[in-house]
Structure formats: structure tokens, C-alpha cells
Design a protein around this motif. Structure first.
Motif, PDB file in Angstrom:
ATOM      1  N   ILE A  70     -28.587 -94.779 -10.432  1.00 33.85           N
ATOM      2  CA  ILE A  70     -29.572 -93.800 -11.479  1.00 33.85           C
ATOM      3  C   ILE A  70     -29.618 -92.345 -10.702  1.00 33.85           C
ATOM      4  CG2 ILE A  70     -30.917 -95.800 -12.675  1.00 33.85           C
ATOM      5  CD1 ILE A  70     -33.538 -95.556 -10.977  1.00 33.85           C
ATOM      6  N   HIS A  71     -28.999 -92.898 -10.100  1.00 29.89           N
ATOM      7  CA  HIS A  71     -29.341 -91.235  -9.812  1.00 29.89           C
ATOM      8  C   HIS A  71     -28.266 -90.420  -9.270  1.00 29.89           C
ATOM      9  CE1 HIS A  71     -33.593 -93.110  -8.568  1.00 29.89           C
ATOM     10  NE2 HIS A  71     -33.390 -91.658  -9.397  1.00 29.89           N
ATOM     11  N   PRO A  72     -27.959 -89.511  -9.474  1.00 30.30           N
ATOM     12  CA  PRO A  72     -26.460 -88.245  -9.038  1.00 30.30           C
ATOM     13  C   PRO A  72     -26.809 -88.210  -7.266  1.00 30.30           C
ATOM     14  CG  PRO A  72     -27.369 -87.768 -11.030  1.00 30.30           C
ATOM     15  CD  PRO A  72     -28.004 -88.628 -10.643  1.00 30.30           C
ATOM     16  N   ASN A  73     -25.157 -87.842  -7.284  1.00 30.51           N
ATOM     17  CA  ASN A  73     -25.268 -86.898  -5.277  1.00 30.51           C
ATOM     18  C   ASN A  73     -25.221 -86.495  -5.569  1.00 30.51           C
ATOM     19  OD1 ASN A  73     -22.931 -86.920  -5.977  1.00 30.51           O
ATOM     20  ND2 ASN A  73     -22.326 -89.025  -4.155  1.00 30.51           N
ATOM     21  N   ALA A  74     -25.616 -84.517  -4.659  1.00 34.08           N
ATOM     22  CA  ALA A  74     -25.302 -83.653  -4.028  1.00 34.08           C
ATOM     23  C   ALA A  74     -24.173 -83.360  -5.043  1.00 34.08           C
ATOM     24  CB  ALA A  74     -24.895 -83.005  -2.837  1.00 34.08           C
ATOM     25  N   ALA A  75     -22.635 -84.727  -5.060  1.00 33.27           N
ATOM     26  CA  ALA A  75     -21.490 -84.021  -5.507  1.00 33.27           C
ATOM     27  C   ALA A  75     -21.549 -84.176  -7.318  1.00 33.27           C
ATOM     28  CB  ALA A  75     -20.511 -84.485  -5.817  1.00 33.27           C
ATOM     29  N   GLY A  76     -22.424 -85.137  -7.850  1.00 34.97           N
ATOM     30  CA  GLY A  76     -22.808 -85.821  -9.025  1.00 34.97           C
ATOM     31  C   GLY A  76     -23.643 -84.388  -9.561  1.00 34.97           C
ATOM     32  N   ALA A 111     -21.080 -90.127 -17.584  1.00 31.61           N
ATOM     33  CA  ALA A 111     -20.054 -89.623 -16.754  1.00 31.61           C
ATOM     34  C   ALA A 111     -19.971 -90.092 -15.120  1.00 31.61           C
ATOM     35  CB  ALA A 111     -19.358 -88.418 -17.586  1.00 31.61           C
ATOM     36  N   VAL A 112     -20.729 -88.526 -15.462  1.00 31.79           N
ATOM     37  CA  VAL A 112     -21.445 -88.541 -13.942  1.00 31.79           C
ATOM     38  C   VAL A 112     -22.067 -89.739 -12.682  1.00 31.79           C
ATOM     39  CG1 VAL A 112     -23.367 -87.310 -12.021  1.00 31.79           C
ATOM     40  CG2 VAL A 112     -22.166 -86.572 -14.022  1.00 31.79           C
ATOM     41  N   LEU A 113     -22.593 -91.109 -13.976  1.00 34.71           N
ATOM     42  CA  LEU A 113     -22.741 -91.820 -12.705  1.00 34.71           C
ATOM     43  C   LEU A 113     -22.431 -93.307 -13.608  1.00 34.71           C
ATOM     44  CD1 LEU A 113     -27.297 -92.052 -14.251  1.00 34.71           C
ATOM     45  CD2 LEU A 113     -26.203 -91.668 -12.015  1.00 34.71           C
ATOM     46  N   SER A 114     -20.722 -92.649 -14.218  1.00 34.53           N
ATOM     47  CA  SER A 114     -19.925 -94.035 -14.150  1.00 34.53           C
ATOM     48  C   SER A 114     -18.627 -94.085 -12.855  1.00 34.53           C
ATOM     49  CB  SER A 114     -19.425 -94.237 -14.915  1.00 34.53           C
ATOM     50  OG  SER A 114     -20.197 -94.210 -16.620  1.00 34.53           O
ATOM     51  N   GLU A 115     -19.275 -92.802 -12.076  1.00 33.51           N
ATOM     52  CA  GLU A 115     -18.641 -92.427 -10.921  1.00 33.51           C
ATOM     53  C   GLU A 115     -19.064 -92.690  -9.419  1.00 33.51           C
ATOM     54  OE1 GLU A 115     -15.356 -91.616 -11.132  1.00 33.51           O
ATOM     55  OE2 GLU A 115     -15.358 -91.524 -13.127  1.00 33.51           O
ATOM     56  N   ASP A 116     -18.569 -93.746  -9.114  1.00 32.85           N
ATOM     57  CA  ASP A 116     -18.912 -93.967  -7.790  1.00 32.85           C
ATOM     58  C   ASP A 116     -19.519 -93.142  -6.976  1.00 32.85           C
ATOM     59  OD1 ASP A 116     -18.873 -96.946  -7.977  1.00 32.85           O
ATOM     60  OD2 ASP A 116     -17.592 -97.288  -7.567  1.00 32.85           O
ATOM     61  N   ALA A 117     -17.891 -92.081  -6.810  1.00 35.18           N
ATOM     62  CA  ALA A 117     -18.701 -90.629  -5.786  1.00 35.18           C
ATOM     63  C   ALA A 117     -19.372 -89.482  -6.058  1.00 35.18           C
ATOM     64  CB  ALA A 117     -16.540 -89.992  -5.792  1.00 35.18           C
ATOM     65  N   LEU A 126     -20.947 -97.087 -18.668  1.00 38.78           N
ATOM     66  CA  LEU A 126     -22.438 -96.286 -19.108  1.00 38.78           C
ATOM     67  C   LEU A 126     -22.053 -95.283 -20.494  1.00 38.78           C
ATOM     68  CD1 LEU A 126     -25.124 -95.242 -15.790  1.00 38.78           C
ATOM     69  CD2 LEU A 126     -24.555 -97.400 -17.403  1.00 38.78           C
ATOM     70  N   ASN A 127     -23.065 -95.389 -21.276  1.00 35.06           N
ATOM     71  CA  ASN A 127     -22.737 -93.890 -22.993  1.00 35.06           C
ATOM     72  C   ASN A 127     -24.360 -94.294 -23.087  1.00 35.06           C
ATOM     73  OD1 ASN A 127     -19.751 -95.169 -23.515  1.00 35.06           O
ATOM     74  ND2 ASN A 127     -20.703 -97.048 -23.486  1.00 35.06           N
ATOM     75  N   ASP A 128     -24.056 -92.505 -23.935  1.00 36.22           N
ATOM     76  CA  ASP A 128     -25.092 -92.061 -24.097  1.00 36.22           C
ATOM     77  C   ASP A 128     -26.068 -93.361 -25.117  1.00 36.22           C
ATOM     78  OD1 ASP A 128     -24.765 -90.157 -22.540  1.00 36.22           O
ATOM     79  OD2 ASP A 128     -24.097 -88.864 -24.752  1.00 36.22           O
ATOM     80  N   SER A 129     -27.519 -93.136 -25.033  1.00 31.71           N
ATOM     81  CA  SER A 129     -28.419 -93.742 -25.647  1.00 31.71           C
ATOM     82  C   SER A 129     -28.245 -93.224 -27.564  1.00 31.71           C
ATOM     83  CB  SER A 129     -29.936 -93.900 -25.367  1.00 31.71           C
ATOM     84  OG  SER A 129     -30.816 -94.431 -26.515  1.00 31.71           O
ATOM     85  N   PRO A 130     -28.163 -93.895 -28.257  1.00 32.05           N
ATOM     86  CA  PRO A 130     -27.815 -92.682 -29.973  1.00 32.05           C
ATOM     87  C   PRO A 130     -28.741 -92.404 -30.013  1.00 32.05           C
ATOM     88  CG  PRO A 130     -28.010 -95.590 -29.689  1.00 32.05           C
ATOM     89  CD  PRO A 130     -27.660 -95.246 -28.472  1.00 32.05           C
ATOM     90  N   ILE A 131     -30.536 -92.146 -29.651  1.00 31.44           N
ATOM     91  CA  ILE A 131     -31.165 -91.219 -30.101  1.00 31.44           C
ATOM     92  C   ILE A 131     -30.769 -89.984 -29.638  1.00 31.44           C
ATOM     93  CG2 ILE A 131     -32.546 -93.238 -30.010  1.00 31.44           C
ATOM     94  CD1 ILE A 131     -33.578 -92.444 -26.853  1.00 31.44           C
ATOM     95  N   TYR A 132     -30.252 -89.520 -28.517  1.00 24.51           N
ATOM     96  CA  TYR A 132     -30.488 -88.350 -28.007  1.00 24.51           C
ATOM     97  C   TYR A 132     -29.404 -87.677 -28.955  1.00 24.51           C
ATOM     98  CZ  TYR A 132     -32.662 -89.745 -24.058  1.00 24.51           C
ATOM     99  OH  TYR A 132     -33.194 -89.902 -23.206  1.00 24.51           O
ATOM    100  N   ALA A 133     -27.779 -88.000 -29.411  1.00 30.73           N
ATOM    101  CA  ALA A 133     -27.423 -86.725 -30.490  1.00 30.73           C
ATOM    102  C   ALA A 133     -28.373 -87.337 -32.151  1.00 30.73           C
ATOM    103  CB  ALA A 133     -26.197 -87.749 -31.144  1.00 30.73           C
ATOM    104  N   MET A 134     -29.006 -88.024 -32.727  1.00 27.51           N
ATOM    105  CA  MET A 134     -29.649 -88.225 -33.558  1.00 27.51           C
ATOM    106  C   MET A 134     -30.701 -87.441 -33.678  1.00 27.51           C
ATOM    107  SD  MET A 134     -32.208 -91.491 -34.957  1.00 27.51           S
ATOM    108  CE  MET A 134     -33.470 -91.008 -33.712  1.00 27.51           C
TER     109      MET A 134
END
Length: 215
Positions: A190-196, A178-184, A154-162
Motif C-alpha cells: 500500500i506504500h510507494p518506495n523512493a522510486a515510486g 500504476a505505482v502500486l502495481s509495480e514491485d520495483a 490495481l485500478n482506481d476506485s470509480p468514486i474519484y472520477a465521479m
């Protein structure tokens, strides 16, 4: 009571003026540290609310525990940037925050909202926060793709940096993606867990330290 809140808001805005006298130091933007009793408005959707983890494991709770700041969790599950811009003004008036952390846009992307519409809504939210005298932090959100989440790409939408560059907001780049790209680190696509959420907060803390907002 209303006049008292207005006076508090503008007294805080006057105190915060030095925060906007920025200077470069090794490529980093440095601010004056927020006071120990700072008010921080965490403004967002289900990720700010803490969906996917238990009570007290959301990032605003972790930020409060780490800093001692009064962090108000104003996350609403399912909220969109286009809806959220209309609920921000009363929160700014009520809480007179020293800093606002904006995490929105994911639900707009999932609903296939027009990118220009999302950009305009986020720009309005950023400007409302800045007009209230708050340091404004924008969390970059990935433009969600189930395939991207599945393969961990997953990558940031470019609108945020702009938007951060154009509006002078501080940017939290890459962390959410990065968090949502890691299963753990995720409860679902679309949601982190406690570790995320812990990882998200740790990365946010490092940026706050780098910017000089936290000692």
C-alpha cells in the motif's frame, strides 16, 4: 493575526478567480499558472506523509524542489477521509493555500468503510478547499485488494472520477494505482518506495504542466 490571515486568504482567492475561467484546448483544461511563491497544501494520509521512503523522498518534498512552491505536507499516516474532513478547515485558515492536493480514501477502503460514506467525506473535503478559493486536485486511489497488488492489477476506485466531474476538481487518474502495481516502485502493498514517489511526482508534474498551473 487572525484578521491578517483572513485578509490574506481572501486576497489570494480574488487573485485566483481567473483560474476558474477555464477553457478547452485540445481537450485539456488550461489554468493560469500559479505564482512562484504559491502555497500548496498536500492533504492526505501515509502516502502524502511519505511512508515507505526516506526523509525528503516524499512527493510533497519533491514537488517543492521541482517548483519552488511552498508545499506543506499535511499527510498523517493512518488517516481516513472521514476523519480528515474535520482537520482541513484550520489548515486552510492557517496556510491560505493557492492549491490543495487531496490524497485520501485508501485507509477507508482497507477498513471496509461504506463507499457512500467515503464519497460524502471526500466531497466535503473538496468543497471546503474550493470554498477557500484554492485550486483543488484530487488524487484517484485504488480500492485496494491484496490479490490485485500481488498480481500488479490495481485500478482506481470509480468514486474519484465521479467526484472530480461533479465537483469540478482536477483529477490525477491512474498514477497511484500504476505505482502500486509495480514491485520495483513500492515498499509494500500500500506504500510507494523512493522510486515510486519519484514516479508519482513526475506524473503529477506533467499534469500540472498540461493544466497550465506550472510553467
Amino acid at each position: 493575526m487572525l484578521l491578517g490571515r483572513l485578509a490574506l486568504r481572501y486576497s489570494r482567492a480574488i487573485w485566483l478567480l481567473p483560474l476558474f475561467l477555464l477553457y478547452a484546448c485540445g481537450g485539456e483544461v488550461v489554468h493560469q499558472a500559479l505564482p512562484g511563491d504559491a502555497r500548496v497544501l498536500a492533504f492526505g494520509d501515509s502516502v502524502t506523509y511519505g511512508t515507505g521512503a526516506g526523509r525528503g523522498e516524499d512527493y510533497p518534498s519533491r514537488l517543492r524542489a521541482r517548483t519552488g512552491w511552498n508545499v506543506i505536507n499535511a499527510g498523517i499516516p493512518g488517516d481516513t477521509a472521514t476523519r480528515a474532513r474535520d482537520r482541513l478547515a484550520p489548515l486552510l485558515l492557517k496556510h491560505a493555500p493557492d492549491m490543495v492536493i487531496i490524497e485520501l480514501g485508501g485507509n477507508d477502503f482497507l477498513r471496509k468503510q461504506n463507499v457512500d460514506t467515503v464519497t460524502a467525506a471526500l466531497r466535503s473535503i473538496i468543497r471546503q478547499s474550493q470554498d477557500a478559493g484554492a485550486v483543488t486536485v484530487l488524487v484517484a486511489v485504488p480500492q485496494f485488494s491484496l490479490l490485485g497488488a500481488t498480481i500488479g492489477s490495481l485500478n482506481d476506485s470509480p468514486i474519484y472520477a465521479m467526484l472530480a466531474e461533479e465537483e469540478g476538481a482536477l483529477l490525477v487518474p491512474g498514477v497511484f494505482a500504476a505505482v502500486l502495481s509495480e514491485d520495483a516502485l513500492r515498499a509494500d502493498a500500500i506504500h510507494p518506495n523512493a522510486a515510486g514517489y519519484r514516479q508519482f511526482n513526475n506524473e503529477l508534474i506533467q499534469l500540472l504542466l498540461r493544466w497550465g498551473l506550472l510553467l
